[in-house]
Motif scaffolding. Structure first.
Motif, PDB file in Angstrom:
ATOM      1  N   THR A   1     -32.176  19.037  12.457  1.00 51.00           N
ATOM      2  CA  THR A   1     -31.130  19.710  12.576  1.00 51.00           C
ATOM      3  C   THR A   1     -29.703  18.467  12.233  1.00 51.00           C
ATOM      4  O   THR A   1     -29.711  18.034  13.269  1.00 51.00           O
ATOM      5  N   PRO A   2     -28.660  19.694  11.728  1.00 53.28           N
ATOM      6  CA  PRO A   2     -27.191  18.607  10.964  1.00 53.28           C
ATOM      7  C   PRO A   2     -27.171  18.870  12.319  1.00 53.28           C
ATOM      8  O   PRO A   2     -26.254  19.892  12.573  1.00 53.28           O
ATOM      9  N   THR A   3     -25.898  18.169  11.953  1.00 50.55           N
ATOM     10  CA  THR A   3     -25.096  18.305  13.275  1.00 50.55           C
ATOM     11  C   THR A   3     -23.246  18.687  12.281  1.00 50.55           C
ATOM     12  O   THR A   3     -23.213  17.773  11.465  1.00 50.55           O
ATOM     13  N   LEU A   4     -22.534  19.492  13.088  1.00 49.56           N
ATOM     14  CA  LEU A   4     -21.819  19.440  12.063  1.00 49.56           C
ATOM     15  C   LEU A   4     -20.108  19.481  13.307  1.00 49.56           C
ATOM     16  O   LEU A   4     -20.573  19.457  14.859  1.00 49.56           O
ATOM     17  N   LEU A   5     -19.500  18.722  12.663  1.00 48.05           N
ATOM     18  CA  LEU A   5     -18.400  17.700  13.003  1.00 48.05           C
ATOM     19  C   LEU A   5     -16.934  18.318  12.644  1.00 48.05           C
ATOM     20  O   LEU A   5     -16.559  18.400  11.781  1.00 48.05           O
ATOM     21  N   ARG A   6     -16.280  18.903  13.342  1.00 49.68           N
ATOM     22  CA  ARG A   6     -14.460  19.510  13.380  1.00 49.68           C
ATOM     23  C   ARG A   6     -13.966  18.698  14.802  1.00 49.68           C
ATOM     24  O   ARG A   6     -13.950  18.003  14.975  1.00 49.68           O
ATOM     25  N   ARG A   7     -12.438  18.407  13.796  1.00 56.97           N
ATOM     26  CA  ARG A   7     -12.063  17.485  13.926  1.00 56.97           C
ATOM     27  C   ARG A   7     -11.034  18.541  16.028  1.00 56.97           C
ATOM     28  O   ARG A   7     -11.340  17.575  16.638  1.00 56.97           O
ATOM     29  N   GLY A   8     -11.705  19.648  15.544  1.00 58.60           N
ATOM     30  CA  GLY A   8     -11.070  20.858  16.778  1.00 58.60           C
ATOM     31  C   GLY A   8      -9.677  21.070  17.612  1.00 58.60           C
ATOM     32  O   GLY A   8      -8.980  20.143  16.895  1.00 58.60           O
ATOM     33  N   LEU A   9     -10.110  21.206  18.621  1.00 57.17           N
ATOM     34  CA  LEU A   9      -8.624  21.148  19.190  1.00 57.17           C
ATOM     35  C   LEU A   9      -9.259  21.032  20.997  1.00 57.17           C
ATOM     36  O   LEU A   9     -10.101  21.321  21.158  1.00 57.17           O
ATOM     37  N   PRO A  10      -8.069  20.609  21.455  1.00 60.53           N
ATOM     38  CA  PRO A  10      -8.267  20.582  23.239  1.00 60.53           C
ATOM     39  C   PRO A  10      -8.637  21.447  23.748  1.00 60.53           C
ATOM     40  O   PRO A  10      -7.859  23.008  23.402  1.00 60.53           O
ATOM     41  N   ILE A  11      -9.342  21.912  24.605  1.00 55.58           N
ATOM     42  CA  ILE A  11      -9.444  22.994  25.513  1.00 55.58           C
ATOM     43  C   ILE A  11      -9.242  23.073  26.892  1.00 55.58           C
ATOM     44  O   ILE A  11      -9.159  21.672  27.426  1.00 55.58           O
ATOM     45  N   HIS A  12      -8.031  23.748  27.688  1.00 56.07           N
ATOM     46  CA  HIS A  12      -7.511  24.166  28.499  1.00 56.07           C
ATOM     47  C   HIS A  12      -7.895  24.866  29.124  1.00 56.07           C
ATOM     48  O   HIS A  12      -8.602  26.107  28.702  1.00 56.07           O
ATOM     49  N   VAL A  13      -8.398  25.171  30.420  1.00 58.95           N
ATOM     50  CA  VAL A  13      -8.512  26.550  31.752  1.00 58.95           C
ATOM     51  C   VAL A  13      -7.610  26.127  32.542  1.00 58.95           C
ATOM     52  O   VAL A  13      -7.641  25.369  33.389  1.00 58.95           O
ATOM     53  N   LEU A  14      -7.105  28.407  32.481  1.00 59.63           N
ATOM     54  CA  LEU A  14      -6.244  27.707  33.176  1.00 59.63           C
ATOM     55  C   LEU A  14      -6.095  28.767  34.448  1.00 59.63           C
ATOM     56  O   LEU A  14      -6.762  29.628  34.162  1.00 59.63           O
ATOM     57  N   ARG A  15      -5.606  28.375  35.926  1.00 63.37           N
ATOM     58  CA  ARG A  15      -6.229  29.407  36.520  1.00 63.37           C
ATOM     59  C   ARG A  15      -5.129  30.208  37.153  1.00 63.37           C
ATOM     60  O   ARG A  15      -5.095  30.936  38.779  1.00 63.37           O
ATOM     61  N   SER A  16      -3.975  30.114  37.251  1.00 61.71           N
ATOM     62  CA  SER A  16      -2.516  30.827  37.186  1.00 61.71           C
ATOM     63  C   SER A  16      -2.170  31.744  36.365  1.00 61.71           C
ATOM     64  O   SER A  16      -1.499  30.816  35.773  1.00 61.71           O
TER      65      SER A  16
ATOM     66  N   VAL B   1      -8.133  31.812  32.349  1.00 63.85           N
ATOM     67  CA  VAL B   1      -7.683  31.253  30.955  1.00 63.85           C
ATOM     68  C   VAL B   1      -7.874  30.701  30.113  1.00 63.85           C
ATOM     69  O   VAL B   1      -8.215  29.264  30.732  1.00 63.85           O
ATOM     70  N   ILE B   2      -9.356  30.396  28.902  1.00 65.14           N
ATOM     71  CA  ILE B   2      -9.226  28.855  28.436  1.00 65.14           C
ATOM     72  C   ILE B   2      -8.438  28.865  27.412  1.00 65.14           C
ATOM     73  O   ILE B   2      -8.324  30.384  27.006  1.00 65.14           O
ATOM     74  N   VAL B   3      -7.484  28.072  26.844  1.00 64.78           N
ATOM     75  CA  VAL B   3      -6.587  28.223  25.980  1.00 64.78           C
ATOM     76  C   VAL B   3      -7.236  27.291  24.502  1.00 64.78           C
ATOM     77  O   VAL B   3      -8.092  25.824  25.110  1.00 64.78           O
ATOM     78  N   ALA B   4      -7.261  27.240  23.906  1.00 65.33           N
ATOM     79  CA  ALA B   4      -7.556  26.736  23.083  1.00 65.33           C
ATOM     80  C   ALA B   4      -6.948  25.842  22.065  1.00 65.33           C
ATOM     81  O   ALA B   4      -5.871  26.450  21.302  1.00 65.33           O
ATOM     82  N   GLY B   5      -6.200  24.585  21.936  1.00 63.51           N
ATOM     83  CA  GLY B   5      -4.854  24.036  21.448  1.00 63.51           C
ATOM     84  C   GLY B   5      -3.565  24.246  21.836  1.00 63.51           C
ATOM     85  O   GLY B   5      -3.596  25.267  23.220  1.00 63.51           O
ATOM     86  N   ASP B   6      -2.928  24.642  20.644  1.00 63.76           N
ATOM     87  CA  ASP B   6      -1.269  25.445  21.804  1.00 63.76           C
ATOM     88  C   ASP B   6      -1.424  26.715  20.799  1.00 63.76           C
ATOM     89  O   ASP B   6      -0.818  27.519  20.627  1.00 63.76           O
TER      90      ASP B   6
END
Length: 591
Positions: A379-394, A431-436
């Motif tokens: 099965t192929p692997t797809l790769l993206r540049r992607g974004l940083p993922i952050h979890v905020l709790r307040s 809250v999970i935030v992707a990128g900006d």
């Protein structure tokens, strides 16, 4: 001979091409995205309007009448979508690393895949590598040139026009000025470089409708042609072609004469394809089966750290190819992707081109992924540049202005800010935030009536799941959902220890509950990822069971299997409906 072999034996290449398109099964959004890259460009010229004093001629009236009353025996024109896919107007380029050695049969299959991609508008620039030829061995140059010609012959045997580019087109060493650059970067600069003037032979071949095929050669400081790692050649070509395309684009915009058209092929690399005998990158979450989709920005280091040394013999170049993808995607458009694929899966290249998605979605429930027959070592692997993922709790950690903009653009509604933030101050879990703030998942803790069992209360509720329209289709949705899985219903399992800034797999999983309007077109996507759903008037209630609890229960019952209703499930649907359906709307009333 089995049925599949017999079928492939009987099907001619044209039929095989159509079947490959059908297997890709593109959605309407996928098709629109494909046509945006390969379909016809908007025409700048306008038809002159008729003069006011002119009256329609008889011929004009006949045409008008025919357009209103269509004879029943006239067949409708072919679908413009199908016509555009089968007859692309705009041609784009892909860089391909062909990691030999391959048998004649394997090379035939790969060449067929390259020809199919060319029919769809993606023209490959191929660099041939051979892992079994040690560097510095006598006669290596002759062997590489012979291997290059072998690939050219395989392409031409499939009906393509190919051109061997046997001279070096890249130069050893960093690009002038790179040493003085202080720009922060999360990738390794190529060990070679190229300039627009070095790309003349490649550009000439592409303009002539030919597929350039290159050996991994570079010019050293003494202008000698020497063998180098194919990864350095490809990285230099990706960067050089992107820069050359930018120069061409600037020249085109500077033209005063609108009759001068741009070159019909875009040099900007749209895809990177790494075709090997070993396939994708092994995943710790799937006992060595390949990763499906990789967010290079947030997962690169963790994948390297969790790479089991026992995988090295079967996947000797997996990590170096992972690094190649990260470097190349840094110079490619944000919508671009890389794919690491086995020589046994050339048909996946068509699916990836049209949908720009992995063969199997990485955000599907883990149980479905584990039992999915489509998930194999090839099965192929797809790769993206992607974004940083952050979890905020307040709430204090959230950029309220950016969150408001994200929610309103995603839902196309106006946020009732005061009530929304008051509720977040009281009920927010994380809250999970992707990128900006390209995407976000907002999860709350919903309180239940007194006496509710601990297994149910409080309810882990997905209040909002939003992705900016500009990031829909670039992998952000899957990256965000995988992080949501790891923080809620997948928590506590080893494969949930992903680097998303959250609990990293440590904790107790909780059922995840959410609601969606019954007419929401996203519901099909939710149906595939939820454990179950319940219709409530104009709403659909979805939930995902905590995976650790299901796993524990299955182990306790052994071969007996789960019953229709477990003890810990009694009363939870009623509680969920009672609590969730009373949650107030976050939006201002529509005018």
């Amino acid at each position: 001979m089995n049925l599949q072999s017999w079928t492939m034996y009987r099907i001619n290449p044209s039929q095989d091409f159509i079947l490959s398109l059908l297997r890709a099964n593109p959605s309407l959004r996928d098709t629109k995205s494909y046509l945006a890259s390969f379909g016809p460009r908007p025409q700048s010229s306008r038809r002159p309007a008729p003069k006011p004093e002119e009256k329609p001629t008889l011929a004009d009236e006949d045409v008008a009448a025919q357009s209103e009353i269509k004879p029943p025996d006239i067949k409708p024109a072919p679908s413009p979508v199908v016509a555009s896919i089968l007859n692309p107007v705009h041609r784009r380029t892909a860089l391909v690393k062909l990691q030999a050695p391959f048998t004649d049969r394997q090379l035939e299959s790969i060449a067929r895949g390259m020809v199919y991609l060319e029919k769809l508008g993606l023209v490959s620039v191929i660099v041939v590598e051979n892992d079994q030829l040690p560097k510095g061995e006598a006669g290596e140059r002759s062997f590489l040139l012979e291997e290059t010609m072998r690939v050219v012959n395989a392409l031409e045997a499939q009906g393509a026009r190919a051109r061997p580019v046997l001279g070096a087109v890249v130069r050893l060493g960093p690009k002038p000025g790179d040493e003085d650059s202080t720009e922060p970067r999360d990738y390794i600069l190529p060990e070679a470089h190229t300039s627009p003037s070095d790309l003349i032979h490649i550009h000439s071949a592409l303009r002539a409708g030919e597929i350039p095929v290159l050996p991994p050669l570079a010019l050293d400081s003494f202008c000698r042609s020497v063998r180098v790692d194919a990864n350095d050649v490809i990285a230099a070509l990706v960067r050089g072609m992107a820069e050359a395309a930018a120069l061409e684009d600037g020249d085109a915009h500077g033209e005063d004469d609108p009759s001068i058209s741009r070159d019909e092929i875009d040099l900007t690399p749209l895809r990177l394809m790494i075709i090997t005998r070993e396939g994708g990158v092994p995943s710790y979450a799937r006992q060595g089966l390949p990763h499906l989709l990789i967010n290079l920005t947030s997962e690169y280091d963790y994948i390297r750290e969790t790479f089991d040394p026992r995988w090295k013999p079967a996947h000797p170049t997996a990590l170096s190819n992972l690094e190649l993808a990260r470097t190349c995607l840094a110079f490619m458009p944000p919508t671009s992707s890389a794919v690491m694929v086995s020589h046994r899966s050339p048909s996946h290249l068509i699916g990836n081109l049209i949908t720009n998605k992995p063969a199997v979605s990485s955000s599907l429930p883990h149980a479905l992924l584990q039992g999915n027959r489509r998930l194999t070592p090839h099965t192929p692997t797809l790769l993206r540049r992607g974004l940083p993922i952050h979890v905020l709790r307040s709430v204090d950690s959230i950029d309220k202005a950016k969150m408001k903009s994200l929610l309103e653009k995603s839902f196309r509604r106006q946020l009732n800010e005061e009530a929304f933030w008051e509720r977040m101050e009281r009920d927010l879990d994380f809250v999970i935030v992707a990128g900006d703030y390209a995407g976000a998942a907002i999860v709350t803790r919903e309180q239940c009536p007194p006496g509710t069992p601990r297994a149910i209360a409080p309810i882990t509720y997905l209040d909002k799941f939003a992705v900016l329209p500009s990031h829909q289709g670039d992998g952000t949705v899957d990256f965000l959902w995988v992080a949501l899985h790891d923080e809620t219903y997948g928590l506590g399992l080893p494969f949930s220890a992903n680097p998303n800034g959250g609990k990293e797999g440590k904790g107790e999983g909780r059922d995840l509950v959410w609601r969606s309007r019954a007419d929401n077109p996203v519901n099909k996507w939710y149906f595939e990822r939820s454990t179950g759903h319940l219709r409530q008037g104009d709403w659909v209630l979805f939930w995902c069971d905590a995976e650790v609890r299901l796993k524990t229960e299955e182990g306790r019952r052994a071969n007996a299997g789960l019953s229709y209703l477990e003890e810990w499930e009694k009363g939870r649907l009623g509680t969920w409906c009672d609590v969730v359906m009373k949650i107030p709307s976050s939006w201002k009333p529509k005018n």
